[in-house]
Design a protein around this motif. Structure first.
Motif, mmCIF file in Angstrom:
data_model
loop_
_atom_site.group_PDB
_atom_site.id
_atom_site.type_symbol
_atom_site.label_atom_id
_atom_site.label_comp_id
_atom_site.label_asym_id
_atom_site.label_seq_id
_atom_site.Cartn_x
_atom_site.Cartn_y
_atom_site.Cartn_z
ATOM 1 N N GLN A 16 0.827 -1.200 0.000
ATOM 2 C CA GLN A 16 0.000 0.000 0.000
ATOM 3 C C GLN A 16 0.866 1.256 0.000
ATOM 4 O OE1 GLN A 16 -2.527 0.361 3.412
ATOM 5 N NE2 GLN A 16 -3.629 2.118 2.592
ATOM 6 N N ASP A 17 1.941 1.247 0.773
ATOM 7 C CA ASP A 17 2.835 2.411 0.821
ATOM 8 C C ASP A 17 3.475 2.685 -0.527
ATOM 9 O OD1 ASP A 17 2.261 2.756 3.490
ATOM 10 O OD2 ASP A 17 4.092 1.775 4.218
ATOM 11 N N ARG A 18 3.684 1.639 -1.338
ATOM 12 C CA ARG A 18 4.265 1.829 -2.673
ATOM 13 C C ARG A 18 3.219 2.213 -3.701
ATOM 14 N NH1 ARG A 18 7.081 -3.302 -2.037
ATOM 15 N NH2 ARG A 18 5.710 -4.045 -3.689
ATOM 16 N N VAL A 19 2.028 1.648 -3.585
ATOM 17 C CA VAL A 19 1.013 1.816 -4.626
ATOM 18 C C VAL A 19 0.230 3.120 -4.473
ATOM 19 C CG1 VAL A 19 -1.127 0.836 -5.533
ATOM 20 C CG2 VAL A 19 0.810 -0.641 -5.064
ATOM 21 N N VAL A 20 -0.098 3.520 -3.265
ATOM 22 C CA VAL A 20 -0.931 4.713 -3.062
ATOM 23 C C VAL A 20 -0.313 5.969 -3.684
ATOM 24 C CG1 VAL A 20 -1.866 6.267 -1.290
ATOM 25 C CG2 VAL A 20 -2.208 3.809 -1.104
ATOM 26 N N PRO A 21 0.982 6.235 -3.508
ATOM 27 C CA PRO A 21 1.538 7.424 -4.165
ATOM 28 C C PRO A 21 1.456 7.340 -5.698
ATOM 29 C CG PRO A 21 3.022 6.684 -2.437
ATOM 30 C CD PRO A 21 1.962 5.629 -2.601
ATOM 31 N N GLN A 22 1.638 6.150 -6.248
ATOM 32 C CA GLN A 22 1.532 6.001 -7.698
ATOM 33 C C GLN A 22 0.106 6.248 -8.162
ATOM 34 O OE1 GLN A 22 3.052 2.061 -8.324
ATOM 35 N NE2 GLN A 22 5.190 2.730 -8.282
ATOM 36 N N LEU A 23 -0.872 5.777 -7.412
ATOM 37 C CA LEU A 23 -2.277 6.025 -7.762
ATOM 38 C C LEU A 23 -2.607 7.511 -7.663
ATOM 39 C CD1 LEU A 23 -4.093 3.024 -6.037
ATOM 40 C CD2 LEU A 23 -3.733 3.403 -8.482
ATOM 41 N N ASP A 24 -2.094 8.172 -6.631
ATOM 42 C CA ASP A 24 -2.327 9.607 -6.489
ATOM 43 C C ASP A 24 -1.726 10.376 -7.658
ATOM 44 O OD1 ASP A 24 -3.728 9.268 -4.137
ATOM 45 O OD2 ASP A 24 -1.992 9.669 -2.849
ATOM 46 N N GLU A 25 -0.525 9.983 -8.078
ATOM 47 C CA GLU A 25 0.121 10.645 -9.209
ATOM 48 C C GLU A 25 -0.661 10.399 -10.498
ATOM 49 O OE1 GLU A 25 4.364 10.707 -11.619
ATOM 50 O OE2 GLU A 25 4.204 9.590 -9.758
ATOM 51 N N ALA A 26 -1.119 9.175 -10.698
ATOM 52 C CA ALA A 26 -1.908 8.861 -11.890
ATOM 53 C C ALA A 26 -3.214 9.643 -11.891
ATOM 54 C CB ALA A 26 -2.190 7.361 -11.956
ATOM 55 N N ARG A 27 -3.852 9.747 -10.745
ATOM 56 C CA ARG A 27 -5.098 10.519 -10.632
ATOM 57 C C ARG A 27 -4.845 11.983 -10.976
ATOM 58 N NH1 ARG A 27 -6.168 9.481 -5.602
ATOM 59 N NH2 ARG A 27 -7.311 7.594 -6.048
ATOM 60 N N GLN A 28 -3.759 12.543 -10.464
ATOM 61 C CA GLN A 28 -3.446 13.947 -10.743
ATOM 62 C C GLN A 28 -3.126 14.147 -12.228
ATOM 63 O OE1 GLN A 28 -3.838 16.520 -8.605
ATOM 64 N NE2 GLN A 28 -3.519 17.738 -10.440
ATOM 65 N N ASN A 29 -2.424 13.182 -12.827
ATOM 66 C CA ASN A 29 -2.140 13.274 -14.262
ATOM 67 C C ASN A 29 -3.421 13.263 -15.081
ATOM 68 O OD1 ASN A 29 0.616 13.403 -13.868
ATOM 69 N ND2 ASN A 29 0.934 11.221 -14.155
ATOM 70 N N LEU A 30 -4.382 12.433 -14.689
ATOM 71 C CA LEU A 30 -5.664 12.394 -15.394
ATOM 72 C C LEU A 30 -6.436 13.696 -15.232
ATOM 73 C CD1 LEU A 30 -6.847 8.760 -14.649
ATOM 74 C CD2 LEU A 30 -6.152 9.708 -16.852
ATOM 75 N N VAL A 31 -6.398 14.275 -14.051
ATOM 76 C CA VAL A 31 -7.069 15.554 -13.830
ATOM 77 C C VAL A 31 -6.425 16.635 -14.693
ATOM 78 C CG1 VAL A 31 -7.455 17.381 -12.112
ATOM 79 C CG2 VAL A 31 -7.921 15.001 -11.526
ATOM 80 N N ASP A 32 -5.096 16.660 -14.735
ATOM 81 C CA ASP A 32 -4.393 17.644 -15.556
ATOM 82 C C ASP A 32 -4.717 17.470 -17.033
ATOM 83 O OD1 ASP A 32 -3.230 18.655 -13.259
ATOM 84 O OD2 ASP A 32 -1.318 17.597 -13.568
ATOM 85 N N MET A 33 -4.718 16.215 -17.503
ATOM 86 C CA MET A 33 -5.023 15.956 -18.906
ATOM 87 C C MET A 33 -6.460 16.371 -19.219
ATOM 88 S SD MET A 33 -4.625 12.521 -21.257
ATOM 89 C CE MET A 33 -5.142 11.476 -19.951
ATOM 90 N N ASN A 34 -7.384 16.073 -18.326
ATOM 91 C CA ASN A 34 -8.778 16.469 -18.523
ATOM 92 C C ASN A 34 -8.893 17.995 -18.619
ATOM 93 O OD1 ASN A 34 -11.693 15.908 -18.606
ATOM 94 N ND2 ASN A 34 -11.682 16.993 -16.654
ATOM 95 N N ASN A 35 -8.188 18.701 -17.755
ATOM 96 C CA ASN A 35 -8.231 20.167 -17.804
ATOM 97 C C ASN A 35 -7.692 20.695 -19.129
ATOM 98 O OD1 ASN A 35 -9.352 20.326 -15.247
ATOM 99 N ND2 ASN A 35 -7.384 20.568 -14.232
ATOM 100 N N ARG A 36 -6.618 20.083 -19.639
ATOM 101 C CA ARG A 36 -6.062 20.521 -20.933
ATOM 102 C C ARG A 36 -7.031 20.246 -22.072
ATOM 103 N NH1 ARG A 36 -0.968 18.061 -19.044
ATOM 104 N NH2 ARG A 36 -1.609 16.285 -20.298
ATOM 105 N N VAL A 37 -7.670 19.065 -22.029
ATOM 106 C CA VAL A 37 -8.627 18.723 -23.088
ATOM 107 C C VAL A 37 -9.820 19.667 -23.054
ATOM 108 C CG1 VAL A 37 -10.262 16.942 -23.856
ATOM 109 C CG2 VAL A 37 -7.919 16.314 -23.261
ATOM 110 N N VAL A 38 -10.345 19.937 -21.882
ATOM 111 C CA VAL A 38 -11.487 20.850 -21.764
ATOM 112 C C VAL A 38 -11.104 22.239 -22.259
ATOM 113 C CG1 VAL A 38 -12.983 22.032 -20.101
ATOM 114 C CG2 VAL A 38 -12.650 19.560 -19.940
ATOM 115 N N SER A 39 -9.914 22.694 -21.921
ATOM 116 C CA SER A 39 -9.458 24.002 -22.394
ATOM 117 C C SER A 39 -9.343 24.029 -23.914
ATOM 118 C CB SER A 39 -8.105 24.358 -21.782
ATOM 119 O OG SER A 39 -8.220 24.504 -20.401
#
Length: 66
Positions: A16-39
């Motif tokens: 969990q200590d290894r996976v949770v940060p990777q999931l958080d980073e992936a989630r943030q990358n998806l949010v950033d990509m979504n914001n760029r696409v919407v823009s």
């Protein structure tokens, strides 16, 4: 390889200590990509609409062949 419940819990926490940060980073990358696409869509609605029509046409042509 027999593991007692404490060892299993420890391994699960380590995983969990290894996976949770990777999931958080992936989630943030998806949010950033979504914001760029919407823009992009807001800045270029006509281009996006034409692209969507073209993709829909192609999918329709492929689907009608079967």
């Amino acid at each position: 390889m027999d593991m007692n419940p404490q060892q299993v819990a420890d391994r699960a926490r380590q995983l969990q200590d290894r996976v949770v940060p990777q999931l958080d980073e992936a989630r943030q990358n998806l949010v950033d990509m979504n914001n760029r696409v919407v823009s992009f869509i807001r800045a270029n609605p006509g281009t996006c609409l034409l692209g969507a029509v073209a993709v829909g046409f192609l999918i329709g042509r492929i689907a009608s062949r079967r």
